[in-house]
Design a protein around this motif. Structure first.
Motif, PDB file in Angstrom:
ATOM      1  N   UNK A  65      19.074  17.147  -8.481  1.00 33.47           N
ATOM      2  CA  UNK A  65      17.748  16.817  -9.003  1.00 33.47           C
ATOM      3  C   UNK A  65      17.010  15.959  -7.986  1.00 33.47           C
ATOM      4  N   UNK A  66      15.727  16.238  -7.792  1.00 36.76           N
ATOM      5  CA  UNK A  66      14.880  15.439  -6.908  1.00 36.76           C
ATOM      6  C   UNK A  66      13.476  15.393  -7.489  1.00 36.76           C
ATOM      7  N   UNK A  67      12.725  14.353  -7.096  1.00 40.69           N
ATOM      8  CA  UNK A  67      11.350  14.234  -7.559  1.00 40.69           C
ATOM      9  C   UNK A  67      10.493  13.625  -6.455  1.00 40.69           C
ATOM     10  N   UNK A  68       9.186  13.800  -6.603  1.00 46.75           N
ATOM     11  CA  UNK A  68       8.238  13.197  -5.661  1.00 46.75           C
ATOM     12  C   UNK A  68       7.965  11.769  -6.128  1.00 46.75           C
ATOM     13  N   UNK A  69       8.251  10.743  -5.272  1.00 48.92           N
ATOM     14  CA  UNK A  69       8.026   9.361  -5.716  1.00 48.92           C
ATOM     15  C   UNK A  69       6.552   8.997  -5.842  1.00 48.92           C
ATOM     16  N   UNK A  70       5.666   9.804  -5.224  1.00 49.24           N
ATOM     17  CA  UNK A  70       4.251   9.463  -5.245  1.00 49.24           C
ATOM     18  C   UNK A  70       3.546   9.982  -6.495  1.00 49.24           C
ATOM     19  N   UNK A  71       3.861  11.193  -6.901  1.00 52.50           N
ATOM     20  CA  UNK A  71       3.169  11.812  -8.040  1.00 52.50           C
ATOM     21  C   UNK A  71       4.182  12.511  -8.931  1.00 52.50           C
TER      22      UNK A  71
ATOM     23  N   UNK B  47       0.838  -1.204   0.000  1.00 51.66           N
ATOM     24  CA  UNK B  47       0.000   0.000   0.000  1.00 51.66           C
ATOM     25  C   UNK B  47       0.868   1.247   0.000  1.00 51.66           C
ATOM     26  N   UNK B  48       0.336   2.318  -0.572  1.00 53.20           N
ATOM     27  CA  UNK B  48       1.088   3.562  -0.768  1.00 53.20           C
ATOM     28  C   UNK B  48       1.060   4.428   0.488  1.00 53.20           C
ATOM     29  N   UNK B  49       2.181   5.151   0.718  1.00 52.60           N
ATOM     30  CA  UNK B  49       2.240   6.192   1.749  1.00 52.60           C
ATOM     31  C   UNK B  49       2.886   7.412   1.121  1.00 52.60           C
ATOM     32  N   UNK B  50       2.542   8.594   1.663  1.00 53.30           N
ATOM     33  CA  UNK B  50       3.128   9.835   1.162  1.00 53.30           C
ATOM     34  C   UNK B  50       4.595   9.878   1.558  1.00 53.30           C
ATOM     35  N   UNK B  51       5.481   9.979   0.542  1.00 59.28           N
ATOM     36  CA  UNK B  51       6.912   9.932   0.797  1.00 59.28           C
ATOM     37  C   UNK B  51       7.559  11.257   0.416  1.00 59.28           C
ATOM     38  N   UNK B  52       8.645  11.593   1.088  1.00 57.92           N
ATOM     39  CA  UNK B  52       9.342  12.838   0.745  1.00 57.92           C
ATOM     40  C   UNK B  52      10.046  12.706  -0.597  1.00 57.92           C
TER      41      UNK B  52
ATOM     42  N   UNK C 247       5.470  15.470 -11.547  1.00 60.20           N
ATOM     43  CA  UNK C 247       5.337  16.925 -11.754  1.00 60.20           C
ATOM     44  C   UNK C 247       4.968  17.688 -10.493  1.00 60.20           C
ATOM     45  N   UNK C 248       5.239  17.127  -9.321  1.00 57.99           N
ATOM     46  CA  UNK C 248       5.033  17.889  -8.087  1.00 57.99           C
ATOM     47  C   UNK C 248       6.224  18.826  -7.921  1.00 57.99           C
ATOM     48  N   UNK C 249       5.992  20.145  -7.753  1.00 47.90           N
ATOM     49  CA  UNK C 249       7.116  21.090  -7.643  1.00 47.90           C
ATOM     50  C   UNK C 249       7.933  20.844  -6.375  1.00 47.90           C
ATOM     51  N   UNK C 250       9.251  20.915  -6.558  1.00 52.57           N
ATOM     52  CA  UNK C 250      10.201  20.680  -5.470  1.00 52.57           C
ATOM     53  C   UNK C 250      10.994  21.969  -5.249  1.00 52.57           C
ATOM     54  N   UNK C 251      11.281  22.307  -3.987  1.00 49.79           N
ATOM     55  CA  UNK C 251      12.076  23.486  -3.647  1.00 49.79           C
ATOM     56  C   UNK C 251      13.354  23.032  -2.940  1.00 49.79           C
TER      57      UNK C 251
ATOM     58  N   UNK D 103       5.464  21.135   3.246  1.00 47.73           N
ATOM     59  CA  UNK D 103       6.810  21.357   3.753  1.00 47.73           C
ATOM     60  C   UNK D 103       7.287  20.234   4.680  1.00 47.73           C
ATOM     61  N   UNK D 104       6.357  19.409   5.192  1.00 43.45           N
ATOM     62  CA  UNK D 104       6.781  18.322   6.074  1.00 43.45           C
ATOM     63  C   UNK D 104       7.440  17.188   5.299  1.00 43.45           C
ATOM     64  N   UNK D 105       7.203  17.115   3.997  1.00 43.27           N
ATOM     65  CA  UNK D 105       7.816  16.088   3.170  1.00 43.27           C
ATOM     66  C   UNK D 105       9.159  16.605   2.667  1.00 43.27           C
ATOM     67  N   UNK D 106      10.203  16.349   3.419  1.00 40.25           N
ATOM     68  CA  UNK D 106      11.532  16.863   3.100  1.00 40.25           C
ATOM     69  C   UNK D 106      12.544  15.737   3.178  1.00 40.25           C
ATOM     70  N   UNK D 107      13.583  15.868   2.383  1.00 38.73           N
ATOM     71  CA  UNK D 107      14.691  14.921   2.425  1.00 38.73           C
ATOM     72  C   UNK D 107      15.974  15.665   2.123  1.00 38.73           C
TER      73      UNK D 107
END
Length: 646
Positions: A407-413, A375-380, A415-419, A467-471
């Protein structure tokens, strides 16, 4: 006199007694015949003349369990002095006398008044006495005799150790010994067949037999199956009289437990099991349990579990719960919902203790499929590459120059913007800047590789809308060298030579240092500086290994003429661009002994003055005059001070 027992006399007496009881012989005939049995052969009469003989009887027998209403005749005691006129009185004493056994005082006939049991008492010992009826004087010495209780078959066989419990392994061959039963019979084993026992099976004879003589129980079939029936109740009978009709019998119950052998393979009740686990579950987390059943028992049900497929073995681990024999499936490697959402793991169960006798009955292993849904969980955000980045930049790069891009990306979705940002705890001088949108790292200050060759910074990536999803990732920046430092002599070199040095003698070897660090390594070149090109005293030899040697060019040096030589040396690196510097080697001329050991490197004042040139002498004289003048001036000042203070 006491009777003496003889084998033939015993048989004769018993026979005559029985014939008399049956009325076939008269008492006188018996008495006459028996009378001779109490005498030794040499005492027997040789004619019809009467001879005094004494007691006349033999051993008596009485049948046990007599059920008649009249006393049972046992036998007769008789003295050969008895004339039959009633003048003799017979008495008995001892075991049972007067109660169990009574005697006719006149005839000497003995009768039993009670029912006797041979199993309680086998014989009775009594004493007989013959007395004169008038005087009561003994006519014969008192004598002992025995009445034996003759056995009849009145006791049935008994199993004293029952009920019995035995065991035999399942699938044992026909005739396998199980156990032994034994019955006992209280009847007389030496008389007839009353105590002669044979055995037979009353119940359970289809599966077991018993040896008629020994009582050993054996298997009658080879297909005893514990899983079908794990115990049998047998009834074993023991019959006396060797099993003949009319014999008595007793029985006992025999419980035979069928022990287990490993003749059954493990089997999974289901061909597929399904479990669900979050992709965020830690390594070592249990995702579920499965179990294979086994119809055997004890250690024959002990299981080992294996993962048979390669992918399952990489991601999951299986172990056995020693108490429940369940397979525990745990996570061996972190799961990734985005990479794969379902895993089909092949789990195999194997018996630990396989009996080689029964492996041909079927495979002793079984398999099932364990389907694991992730099952999926929201990941940084995750960095690419995920394990850190190495960048390089020239140390002479301009302010604002690009160092590299993270370079970084959101593993869940997608084209999610990353800062992006730099953790300033790792870059307190703010040498580097990062573009928060693109992740481009640029120079914020001028670099100097010789001050710091590496910079390690930490870059943080967060989801723009969470902002809580950070790595974070580590970025190591290597500062590439440019040739901006000239080579230099490693130390201020000094050397010494003897005055009698020979041409070509090695004086010293020199090396250089360079703060730069070219990727291809250092290569240095050595020559004498241009101002020393006309030097006739020393030569320089480039050894080609980034060192050089200094040799003498002539023989003989005079420290009175010159005790120190300064040799300028030019060092050039390989660039680009090539940089150079000049260093000086100081050479001292010294006095040495005959072995070449240096004694002194200083010239004496006398030798020095005698060796000075005229110009040098004039300069020395001027110095002396100046010194004298200063001394005189100092003395004048002292006198003036004294007068002032006075």
């Amino acid at each position: 006199m006491a009777p003496r027992w003889r084998g033939g006399a015993q048989v004769l007496a018993v026979t005559l007694g029985i014939l008399q009881c049956c009325g076939w012989l008269s008492g006188q005939t018996v008495r006459t015949s028996v009378g001779m049995m109490g005498r030794r052969p040499e005492q027997w009469p040789m004619s019809h003349e009467r001879v005094k003989r004494g007691w006349v009887w033999n051993q008596f027998f009485v049948v046990e369990e007599y059920t008649g209403t009249e006393p049972l005749y046992v036998g007769k005691i008789h003295s050969d002095s008895d004339e039959g006129d009633g003048s003799i009185k017979y008495t008995i004493s001892g075991e049972g006398a007067g109660t169990i056994f009574i005697i006719d005082e006149v005839t000497g006939d003995i009768h039993a008044t009670e029912r006797l049991d041979r199993e309680e008492k086998t014989f009775y010992t009594l004493r007989a006495q013959a007395r004169d009826r008038l005087t009561d004087a003994p006519l014969e010495p008192e004598s002992e005799f025995v009445i034996k209780v003759q056995d009849i078959n009145d006791s049935e066989p008994k199993f004293l150790e029952g009920p019995y419990i035995g065991s035999v392994a399942e699938l044992s061959p026909i005739g396998t010994s199980v156990m032994k039963v034994m019955a006992s019979d209280a009847d007389d084993p030496t008389y007839g067949s009353s105590a002669r026992i044979v055995y037979s099976v009353l119940e359970g004879e289809r599966f077991f037999t018993v040896d008629r003589q020994t009582g050993v129980i054996r298997t009658a079939v080879a297909d005893l199956d514990r899983e079908t029936q794990d115990r049998y109740e047998l009834v074993v009978k023991a019959t006396d009289m060797a099993g003949q009709m009319g014999g008595l019998s007793g029985s006992t119950t025999v419980t035979i437990v069928i022990t287990d052998v490993n003749d059954n393979p493990p089997r999974f009740p289901q061909k597929m099991y399904q479990f669900s686990v979050s992709e965020g579950a830690a390594v070592g987390t249990s995702i579920g349990r499965v179990i294979a059943t086994d119809a055997d028992m004890g250690e024959n049900t002990d299981m080992s579990y294996l993962i048979k497929d390669e992918e399952g073995g990489e991601l999951f681990r299986v172990s056995t719960d020693g108490d429940t024999q369940e397979a525990i499936i745990t996570i061996k490697k972190a799961l990734d919902f985005e990479n794969k959402r379902t895993h089909n793991v092949v789990v195999e169960a194997v018996n630990k203790h396989v009996d080689p006798r029964f492996v041909d009955l079927g495979s002793f292993r079984d398999q099932t499929i364990v389907r694991v849904s992730v099952s999926d969980v929201d990941e940084p955000p995750i960095f690419i590459p995920p394990t850190g980045t190495i960048m390089e930049v020239q140390e002479d790069a301009r302010l604002g120059a690009l160092v590299g891009i993270v370079t970084a990306k959101d593993p869940d979705m997608d084209n999610v913007p990353i800062r992006f940002s730099i953790d300033r705890n790792t870059d307190q001088e703010q040498i580097f800047n990062i573009n928060p949108v693109t992740g481009a790292i640029t120079l914020g200050k001028i670099l100097d590789r010789e001050t710091a060759g590496w910079h390690n910074i930490t870059v943080t990536a967060v989801e723009a809308d969470n902002q809580s999803m950070a790595s974070q990732t580590a970025v190591s920046i290597r500062i590439l060298d440019v040739n901006d430092n000239p080579p230099e002599l490693a130390t201020p070199y000094e050397a010494s030579i003897c005055e009698d040095a020979k041409p070509g003698q090695l004086i010293h070897t020199i090396s250089v240092v360079d703060r730069d660090e070219p990727q291809s390594g250092h290569r240095f070149y050595f020559t004498l500086a241009p101002e020393a090109s006309n030097n006739r005293h020393f030569t320089l030899w480039d050894i080609k290994d980034n060192t050089a040697g200094i040799r003498t060019q002539r023989s003989g040096f005079n420290r009175q003429e010159q005790n120190v030589y300064l040799l300028p040396i030019l060092v050039v690196d390989s660039g680009p661009p090539a940089l150079s510097s000049t260093g000086t080697l100081t050479i001292h001329v010294c006095g040495c002994d005959t072995d070449g050991a240096i004694q002194s490197c200083n010239a004496t004042a006398f030798v020095m003055s005698s060796a000075l040139s005229p110009g040098a002498l004039i300069a020395l004289l001027v110095c002396i005059l100046i010194l004298i003048g200063k001394t005189f001036h100092l003395s004048v000042l002292q006198e003036h001070y004294k007068s002032f203070t006075a």
